[in-house]
Design a protein around this motif. Structure first.
Motif, PDB file in Angstrom:
ATOM      1  N   LEU A 224       0.838  -1.198   0.000  1.00 29.93           N
ATOM      2  CA  LEU A 224       0.000   0.000   0.000  1.00 29.93           C
ATOM      3  C   LEU A 224       0.873   1.247   0.000  1.00 29.93           C
ATOM      4  CD1 LEU A 224      -2.729  -1.081   2.564  1.00 29.93           C
ATOM      5  CD2 LEU A 224      -3.090  -0.578   0.139  1.00 29.93           C
ATOM      6  N   LEU A 225       1.880   1.213   0.832  1.00 31.26           N
ATOM      7  CA  LEU A 225       2.807   2.342   0.872  1.00 31.26           C
ATOM      8  C   LEU A 225       3.537   2.478  -0.461  1.00 31.26           C
ATOM      9  CD1 LEU A 225       4.381   4.599   2.317  1.00 31.26           C
ATOM     10  CD2 LEU A 225       5.966   2.847   3.151  1.00 31.26           C
ATOM     11  N   ARG A 226       3.970   1.351  -0.982  1.00 33.73           N
ATOM     12  CA  ARG A 226       4.671   1.381  -2.271  1.00 33.73           C
ATOM     13  C   ARG A 226       3.811   2.047  -3.338  1.00 33.73           C
ATOM     14  NH1 ARG A 226       3.973  -0.042  -6.752  1.00 33.73           N
ATOM     15  NH2 ARG A 226       2.247  -1.404  -6.186  1.00 33.73           N
ATOM     16  N   ALA A 227       2.531   1.647  -3.378  1.00 36.19           N
ATOM     17  CA  ALA A 227       1.637   2.181  -4.400  1.00 36.19           C
ATOM     18  C   ALA A 227       1.479   3.696  -4.252  1.00 36.19           C
ATOM     19  CB  ALA A 227       0.276   1.492  -4.315  1.00 36.19           C
ATOM     20  N   VAL A 228       1.467   4.149  -3.012  1.00 34.95           N
ATOM     21  CA  VAL A 228       1.347   5.586  -2.772  1.00 34.95           C
ATOM     22  C   VAL A 228       2.606   6.319  -3.247  1.00 34.95           C
ATOM     23  CG1 VAL A 228       1.237   7.332  -0.948  1.00 34.95           C
ATOM     24  CG2 VAL A 228      -0.307   5.369  -0.884  1.00 34.95           C
ATOM     25  N   LEU A 229       3.747   5.707  -2.993  1.00 30.10           N
ATOM     26  CA  LEU A 229       5.008   6.365  -3.336  1.00 30.10           C
ATOM     27  C   LEU A 229       5.419   6.164  -4.797  1.00 30.10           C
ATOM     28  CD1 LEU A 229       7.223   5.541  -0.210  1.00 30.10           C
ATOM     29  CD2 LEU A 229       5.995   7.664  -0.705  1.00 30.10           C
TER      30      LEU A 229
END
Lengths: 103, 103
Positions: free
Chosen positions: B18-23
């Protein structure tokens, strides 16, 4: 992989890969510099996960896998087919919303 | 692969992703900036290849494939195994040695 490669200097991709191999260390430095910008986010997230899930979580492995996933997804910057802008990757894109529950 | 994934918010890798997708968009910008530094080398090489091999060579596709290869090789910056303390992921780990054939 490379050791099994038939070396043909007229194979376009082989020629390009020679250049790639030469530039790769420099690329790696630059890419590493990019990742360092985001390192703290990953560390924080991994620590959160560890708190929530348990001590068996290996934060360093979790971060590395995430970094590899970033690189994998970045390939969409260079899609294989023109016209089909992004490749087959689209199909396996997650359908659930990317909400910012990680902030 | 992902579409078959059981969505579990306690799955460490899901949370990290989820964090990866945001970044990712921001990553992509930074990674693109890195590639722009090397663009001229790739263009020159692809033009050379085209001259040597023939006009059927599609330089843009050649360059894109090379860029994807750069990203693939950059994953070696974040190797999967550290003394093999990784969990179930180990099974699907690639078997070829992570040697730095890019150096």
């Amino acid at each position: 992989r490379r050791s099994h490669m038939t070396v043909s200097y007229t194979d376009p991709q082989v020629s390009m890969d020679l250049l790639r191999a030469v530039l790769q260390p420099s690329f790696n430095d630059d890419i590493m510099a990019v990742f360092r910008k985001y390192q703290k986010f990953f560390e924080k997230a991994a620590e959160n996960v560890k708190e929530n899930v348990g001590d068996e979580v290996q934060t360093d492995q979790l971060i590395k896998e995430t970094c590899r996933n970033v690189l994998e997804h970045a390939k969409q910057l260079f899609p294989d087919v023109e016209g089909k802008k992004v490749g087959p990757e689209v199909a396996i894109k997650r359908s659930r919303p990317v909400d910012d529950d990680c902030s």
